[in-house]
Scaffold this active site. Structure first.
Site, PDB file in Angstrom:
ATOM      1  N   ARG A 155      -8.941  -0.104   3.738  1.00 38.01           N
ATOM      2  CA  ARG A 155      -7.970   0.833   3.165  1.00 38.01           C
ATOM      3  C   ARG A 155      -6.657   0.128   2.873  1.00 38.01           C
ATOM      4  NH1 ARG A 155      -6.115   4.696   6.871  1.00 38.01           N
ATOM      5  NH2 ARG A 155      -4.682   4.889   5.160  1.00 38.01           N
ATOM      6  N   ILE A 196       6.767   7.640  17.046  1.00 34.71           N
ATOM      7  CA  ILE A 196       6.478   8.313  15.767  1.00 34.71           C
ATOM      8  C   ILE A 196       5.191   9.136  15.825  1.00 34.71           C
ATOM      9  CG2 ILE A 196       6.190   8.005  13.256  1.00 34.71           C
ATOM     10  CD1 ILE A 196       8.897   6.995  14.123  1.00 34.71           C
ATOM     11  N   ARG A 228      -0.116  14.856  12.441  1.00 34.53           N
ATOM     12  CA  ARG A 228       0.407  14.623  11.083  1.00 34.53           C
ATOM     13  C   ARG A 228       0.452  15.868  10.202  1.00 34.53           C
ATOM     14  NH1 ARG A 228      -1.694   8.700   9.284  1.00 34.53           N
ATOM     15  NH2 ARG A 228       0.254   8.594   8.167  1.00 34.53           N
ATOM     16  N   PRO A 229       1.317  16.808  10.555  1.00 31.81           N
ATOM     17  CA  PRO A 229       1.456  18.013   9.730  1.00 31.81           C
ATOM     18  C   PRO A 229       2.127  17.707   8.391  1.00 31.81           C
ATOM     19  CG  PRO A 229       3.099  17.988  11.467  1.00 31.81           C
ATOM     20  CD  PRO A 229       2.241  16.787  11.693  1.00 31.81           C
ATOM     21  N   VAL A 230       2.086  18.680   7.452  1.00 28.20           N
ATOM     22  CA  VAL A 230       2.773  18.488   6.163  1.00 28.20           C
ATOM     23  C   VAL A 230       3.834  19.571   5.939  1.00 28.20           C
ATOM     24  CG1 VAL A 230       0.928  17.193   5.012  1.00 28.20           C
ATOM     25  CG2 VAL A 230       0.935  19.696   4.885  1.00 28.20           C
ATOM     26  N   ASP A 231       4.255  20.208   7.049  1.00 27.55           N
ATOM     27  CA  ASP A 231       5.228  21.300   6.918  1.00 27.55           C
ATOM     28  C   ASP A 231       6.508  20.850   6.207  1.00 27.55           C
ATOM     29  OD1 ASP A 231       5.449  19.782   9.448  1.00 27.55           O
ATOM     30  OD2 ASP A 231       7.247  20.994   9.745  1.00 27.55           O
ATOM     31  N   GLN A 232       6.933  19.611   6.442  1.00 26.92           N
ATOM     32  CA  GLN A 232       8.187  19.141   5.834  1.00 26.92           C
ATOM     33  C   GLN A 232       8.058  18.981   4.316  1.00 26.92           C
ATOM     34  OE1 GLN A 232      11.184  18.699   7.426  1.00 26.92           O
ATOM     35  NE2 GLN A 232      10.073  19.677   9.094  1.00 26.92           N
ATOM     36  N   CYS A 235      -6.162  13.421  11.683  1.00 29.48           N
ATOM     37  CA  CYS A 235      -6.123  11.974  11.565  1.00 29.48           C
ATOM     38  C   CYS A 235      -6.133  11.398  12.959  1.00 29.48           C
ATOM     39  CB  CYS A 235      -4.847  11.604  10.832  1.00 29.48           C
ATOM     40  SG  CYS A 235      -4.513   9.872  10.858  1.00 29.48           S
ATOM     41  N   LYS A 282       0.835  -1.206   0.000  1.00 36.24           N
ATOM     42  CA  LYS A 282       0.000   0.000   0.000  1.00 36.24           C
ATOM     43  C   LYS A 282       0.874   1.262   0.000  1.00 36.24           C
ATOM     44  CE  LYS A 282      -1.872   1.904   3.894  1.00 36.24           C
ATOM     45  NZ  LYS A 282      -1.570   3.334   3.875  1.00 36.24           N
ATOM     46  N   ASN A 283       1.839   1.303   0.911  1.00 37.72           N
ATOM     47  CA  ASN A 283       2.599   2.544   1.061  1.00 37.72           C
ATOM     48  C   ASN A 283       3.611   2.769  -0.063  1.00 37.72           C
ATOM     49  OD1 ASN A 283       1.148   3.082   3.307  1.00 37.72           O
ATOM     50  ND2 ASN A 283       2.815   2.745   4.781  1.00 37.72           N
ATOM     51  N   ASP A 314       3.867   0.982  12.119  1.00 36.87           N
ATOM     52  CA  ASP A 314       2.738   0.271  11.511  1.00 36.87           C
ATOM     53  C   ASP A 314       2.635  -1.195  11.976  1.00 36.87           C
ATOM     54  OD1 ASP A 314       1.968   2.515  10.179  1.00 36.87           O
ATOM     55  OD2 ASP A 314       2.658   1.890   8.202  1.00 36.87           O
TER      56      ASP A 314
HETATM   57  C1  UD1 Z   1       3.886   7.045   6.346  1.00 37.25           C
HETATM   58  C2  UD1 Z   1       3.043   5.826   6.112  1.00 37.25           C
HETATM   59  C3  UD1 Z   1       2.397   5.358   7.405  1.00 37.25           C
HETATM   60  C4  UD1 Z   1       3.456   5.167   8.477  1.00 37.25           C
HETATM   61  C5  UD1 Z   1       4.350   6.401   8.605  1.00 37.25           C
HETATM   62  C6  UD1 Z   1       5.525   6.208   9.539  1.00 37.25           C
HETATM   63  C7  UD1 Z   1       2.311   6.151   3.826  1.00 37.25           C
HETATM   64  C8  UD1 Z   1       1.208   6.416   2.876  1.00 37.25           C
HETATM   65  N1  UD1 Z   1       2.025   6.157   5.135  1.00 37.25           N
HETATM   66  O1  UD1 Z   1       3.011   8.075   6.803  1.00 37.25           O
HETATM   67  O2  UD1 Z   1       1.738   4.124   7.151  1.00 37.25           O
HETATM   68  O3  UD1 Z   1       2.831   4.933   9.726  1.00 37.25           O
HETATM   69  O4  UD1 Z   1       4.876   6.770   7.312  1.00 37.25           O
HETATM   70  O5  UD1 Z   1       6.312   5.157   9.107  1.00 37.25           O
HETATM   71  O6  UD1 Z   1       3.425   5.889   3.418  1.00 37.25           O
HETATM   72  N2  UD1 Z   1       5.893  14.956  10.338  1.00 37.25           N
HETATM   73  C9  UD1 Z   1       6.056  16.308  10.521  1.00 37.25           C
HETATM   74  N3  UD1 Z   1       5.933  17.120   9.423  1.00 37.25           N
HETATM   75  C10 UD1 Z   1       5.649  16.659   8.178  1.00 37.25           C
HETATM   76  C11 UD1 Z   1       5.500  15.273   8.017  1.00 37.25           C
HETATM   77  C12 UD1 Z   1       5.623  14.443   9.118  1.00 37.25           C
HETATM   78  O7  UD1 Z   1       6.307  16.762  11.620  1.00 37.25           O
HETATM   79  O8  UD1 Z   1       5.557  17.451   7.250  1.00 37.25           O
HETATM   80  C13 UD1 Z   1       6.019  14.034  11.496  1.00 37.25           C
HETATM   81  C14 UD1 Z   1       4.743  13.273  11.808  1.00 37.25           C
HETATM   82  O9  UD1 Z   1       3.874  14.008  12.631  1.00 37.25           O
HETATM   83  C15 UD1 Z   1       5.262  12.041  12.489  1.00 37.25           C
HETATM   84  C16 UD1 Z   1       6.618  11.800  11.777  1.00 37.25           C
HETATM   85  O10 UD1 Z   1       6.942  13.028  11.144  1.00 37.25           O
HETATM   86  O11 UD1 Z   1       5.527  12.286  13.848  1.00 37.25           O
HETATM   87  C17 UD1 Z   1       6.613  10.698  10.761  1.00 37.25           C
HETATM   88  O12 UD1 Z   1       5.522  10.861   9.873  1.00 37.25           O
HETATM   89  P1  UD1 Z   1       5.616  10.488   8.332  1.00 37.25           P
HETATM   90  O13 UD1 Z   1       6.798   9.605   8.086  1.00 37.25           O
HETATM   91  O14 UD1 Z   1       5.495  11.723   7.528  1.00 37.25           O
HETATM   92  O15 UD1 Z   1       4.296   9.653   8.125  1.00 37.25           O
HETATM   93  P2  UD1 Z   1       3.501   9.588   6.793  1.00 37.25           P
HETATM   94  O16 UD1 Z   1       4.435   9.779   5.653  1.00 37.25           O
HETATM   95  O17 UD1 Z   1       2.285  10.425   6.872  1.00 37.25           O
END
Ligand code: UD1
Length: 425
Positions: free
Chosen positions: A403, A333, A124-128, A119, A25-26, A311
């Protein structure tokens, strides 16, 4: 609308036999998003049958792509994509849809993607994702719930050196996809090393991208003008495989999982061996068979790959619930990923949560109960618990399960489980 579907699971002893892993899936989600970057059709093989794949396919179609599915092959013809806005109704169904931002921006110089909502498992921010695209020269604004990303008129993204502050899987994938069509060289540091990031990079290279350092935390991307079409086979789902490995262990069965990359399961194999299971590994297969009366308690800490995956945390909590002695699981995480604990407690588990640590005292037996899945992997944990509980476990909120697990009822039934889906009147 509240779904009336329920899964009934009966404790039915040892699971035995072989099960084949589906595509990941991922991995398939970013790979589907990456087809936007191509200029000709891309055929993906080993695509799992999952609701998340359907949602991402609909997003691609809504943008203008033609998506054709035949068995486990999906062909995406991106040549009709002209729209650059991914709309909220579809994006809000799945957080990973933010993955279309990088490819749309890279190909068309502008992108608008609805911000994925909150979520269950954490903020789960997207700032990065956004900081990485800004580093490549994008101008980013958030307005009316949408991310608007643009590059100046007639301009391309520019290669740059960028380091992620946080190890993020989809963040690295999104910025990687943006960098593939940028001018010059991009160096991305502190990248997630998850195999799904590597699978995406290999697919992109197959279509003509120039990515080096695959599998390491530094990806070097030399921008190219365009990507061609082609074929790519998606990697096996290591989380699905890990879930069946735990099923073999918890039921004191003997399960062979076919079509694996055993290297992806090293942390899971290590923990299962610590619990007292035999884990035999060949080139493409993993066999799990405990030959002791009780599994041993574990200490687990989730962390980025190659360490123990978040996961797999819920599934191991279900296992710890019936293991001998005191186990601890530390979740590093996501801040709110213990919701399955309450449901397991309803089945007789002894679990206490203190902030990010779960303390689990093994009990001799769980008992069937009516429980609700709270997220994708939580649903797997409840099924695993149901497989070893006395009586029947009834699991609701199955949209989470659908899902991410391809044909799970069928696969478990073939291994000897008593599991069926019903619709309440
Ligand atoms: C992906 C996987 C999910 C898995 C996770 C961690 C997919 C579709 N999903 O989710 O199944 O549980 O990796 O292995 O591949 N973070 C920030 N800013 C950002 C992005 C992330 O602070 O912009 C933080 C998150 O809050 C979290 C950490 O980084 O604490 C890791 O998250 P991330 O690896 O981004 O998870 P996803 O990519 O959403």
């Amino acid at each position: 609308m509240v779904s009336k579907e329920r899964l009934l699971v009966e404790g039915n002893g040892a699971l035995k036999g072989s099960v084949r892993a589906s595509g990941a899936k991922n991995a398939v989600l970013p790979i589907l998003a990456a087809t936007i970057l191509a200029s000709e059709p891309v055929t993906l093989k080993n695509v799992p049958k999952l609701q998340d794949v359907i949602v991402l396919s609909k997003i691609l179609e809504d943008l203008g792509a033609k998506v054709t599915t035949e068995g486990d092959r999906v062909t995406v013809d991106p040549s009709g994509i002209h729209k650059t806005r991914a709309n909220h109704d579809l994006v809000s169904q799945m957080r990973a849809s933010i993955l279309v931002l990088g490819p749309i921006l890279a190909k068309f110089g502008e992108a608008e993607v609805s911000l994925p909502g909150g979520c269950n498992i954490g903020s789960r921010p997207v700032d990065q994702h956004l900081l990485g695209m800004e580093a490549l020269g994008a101008d980013i604004k958030i307005e009316n719930g949408y991310v608007h990303a643009t590059v100046g008129k007639g301009q391309k993204l520019q290669g740059n050196h960028h380091a992620f502050d946080v190890v993020t899987v989809t963040g690295a994938e999104n910025v990687l996809m943006a960098a593939v069509l940028a001018s010059g060289v991009t160096i991305l540091d502190n990248c997630a090393k998850e195999p799904e990031v590597s699978d995406l990079a290999l697919m992109l290279n197959q279509l003509g991208a120039k990515i080096e350092g695959i599998g390491t935390d530094r990806l070097t991307i030399t921008g190219v003008d365009k990507l061609s079409g082609g074929e790519y086979s998606v990697m096996p789902d290591r989380i699905e495989i890990g879930t069946y490995m735990v099923a073999g262990a918890m039921t004191f069965g003997d399960i062979v999982i076919e079509d694996c990359v055993p290297e992806h399961l090293e942390a899971v194999s290590y923990s299962l061996r610590q619990a007292g299971c035999h884990v035999d590994v060949t080139d493409r297969e993993i066999r799990v068979y405990p030959d002791l009366a009780k599994l041993k308690a574990l200490r687990i800490k989730t962390a980025p790959y190659p360490l123990f995956a978040t996961d797999m945390q819920a599934q191991f909590m279900a296992m710890a619930a019936i293991s001998e002695g005191s186990s601890t699981i530390m979740e590093t995480i996501f801040e709110n990923r213990f919701m399955h604990a309450n449901e397991l407690v309803r089945m007789g588990a002894d679990i206490k949560i203190d902030n990010r640590i779960a303390f689990i005292e093994g009990v001799p037996k769980l008992s069937g109960a009516s429980v609700t899945a709270t997220d994708l992997r939580a649903s797997a944990a409840l099924i695993l618990a149901g497989l070893v509980a006395d009586g029947t476990t009834t699991i609701g909120a199955l949209h989470h399960l659908d899902r991410g697990y391809d044909s799970i009822e069928e696969k478990l039934t073939n291994l000897g489980a008593k599991i069926k889906r019903i619709t309440l009147a």
